[in-house]
Design an enzyme around this catalytic site. Structure first.
Site, mmCIF file in Angstrom:
data_model
loop_
_atom_site.group_PDB
_atom_site.id
_atom_site.type_symbol
_atom_site.label_atom_id
_atom_site.label_comp_id
_atom_site.label_asym_id
_atom_site.label_seq_id
_atom_site.Cartn_x
_atom_site.Cartn_y
_atom_site.Cartn_z
ATOM 1 N N HIS A 91 0.697 -41.406 27.454
ATOM 2 C CA HIS A 91 -0.062 -42.608 27.816
ATOM 3 C C HIS A 91 -1.408 -42.632 27.079
ATOM 4 O O HIS A 91 -1.777 -43.639 26.469
ATOM 5 C CB HIS A 91 -0.266 -42.625 29.339
ATOM 6 C CG HIS A 91 -1.048 -43.789 29.842
ATOM 7 N ND1 HIS A 91 -0.457 -44.827 30.536
ATOM 8 C CD2 HIS A 91 -2.374 -44.081 29.789
ATOM 9 C CE1 HIS A 91 -1.390 -45.709 30.879
ATOM 10 N NE2 HIS A 91 -2.561 -45.273 30.438
ATOM 11 N N GLU A 92 -2.152 -41.532 27.145
ATOM 12 C CA GLU A 92 -3.499 -41.496 26.568
ATOM 13 C C GLU A 92 -3.473 -41.478 25.044
ATOM 14 O O GLU A 92 -4.301 -42.126 24.404
ATOM 15 C CB GLU A 92 -4.290 -40.301 27.121
ATOM 16 C CG GLU A 92 -4.534 -40.363 28.622
ATOM 17 C CD GLU A 92 -5.276 -41.614 29.087
ATOM 18 O OE1 GLU A 92 -6.022 -42.224 28.291
ATOM 19 O OE2 GLU A 92 -5.108 -42.000 30.257
ATOM 20 N N HIS A 95 -3.067 -44.864 23.683
ATOM 21 C CA HIS A 95 -4.327 -45.614 23.610
ATOM 22 C C HIS A 95 -5.037 -45.379 22.279
ATOM 23 O O HIS A 95 -5.597 -46.318 21.708
ATOM 24 C CB HIS A 95 -5.272 -45.215 24.743
ATOM 25 C CG HIS A 95 -4.997 -45.888 26.038
ATOM 26 N ND1 HIS A 95 -5.064 -47.248 26.215
ATOM 27 C CD2 HIS A 95 -4.677 -45.373 27.261
ATOM 28 C CE1 HIS A 95 -4.794 -47.553 27.471
ATOM 29 N NE2 HIS A 95 -4.541 -46.422 28.123
#
Length: 138
Positions: A91-92, A95
Site C-alpha cells: 500500500h505505502e 503511494h
C-alpha cells in the site's frame, strides 16, 4: 555520516516497528523502497486511506514481499514482510509510485465500501457512487 549525492526525487516510507503495540513509538525509515519479489498467495482484505476519503476497498495483495531500501545513512538493506505488514508495504510503496488502493480495484464493482456509523462496512453502489465519481478518479 557519509554524504550522499541526491540526483533524484527521494521516495520515503515510514513504518511503525510494532503496529500492534500502541506504546511502541519507534519507526523505521525506508528511502526509495522497492518491492523486489512478490510471494505467497494473493488474498483480498479491506483497505482505507487518508488519500481516498470515506471509501474502503477489498484489495487483492500478495501475502509476502521482499523489498530493498536505503536507511537514513544511505546504506542499502533488504527486508521481508508477511501478512498484514506485507499489505502495508504494498500500500505505502504504491503511494511512492503515484498509485492508491482504488487503482487496483477500479474495475471490481463489488470491491467498494463505505463505513457506517456503527463501524460496519456496507457496499457502495458502483454505478452511482464510484464509476464516474470525479473525486475518486481525478
Amino acid at each position: 555520516m557519509a554524504a550522499v549525492q541526491i540526483d533524484q526525487l527521494l521516495k520515503i516510507v515510514v513504518i511503525r516497528n510494532n503496529y500492534d503495540n500502541k506504546e511502541d513509538h519507534t519507526f523505521t525509515v525506508y528511502i526509495n523502497p522497492e518491492i523486489v519479489k512478490l510471494e505467497g498467495e494473493v488474498t483480498e482484505d479491506y483497505e482505507g486511506c487518508l488519500s481516498v476519503r470515506d471509501v474502503y476497498g477489498k484489495v487483492p495483495r500478495h501475502s509476502k514481499v521482499k523489498l530493498k531500501a536505503l536507511d537514513l545513512n544511505g546504506k542499502q538493506f533488504r527486508a521481508t514482510a508477511e501478512g498484514f505488514m506485507a499489505r502495508i508495504f504494498q500500500h505505502e510503496i504504491d503511494h511512492t509510485n503515484g498509485i492508491v488502493f482504488i487503482d487496483h480495484i477500479k474495475d471490481m464493482s463489488e470491491a467498494f465500501f463505505k463505513l457506517k456509523a456503527d463501524g460496519e462496512l456496507e457496499p457502495l453502489d458502483y454505478e452511482k457512487d464510484v464509476k464516474d465519481n470525479a473525486d475518486l478518479w481525478e
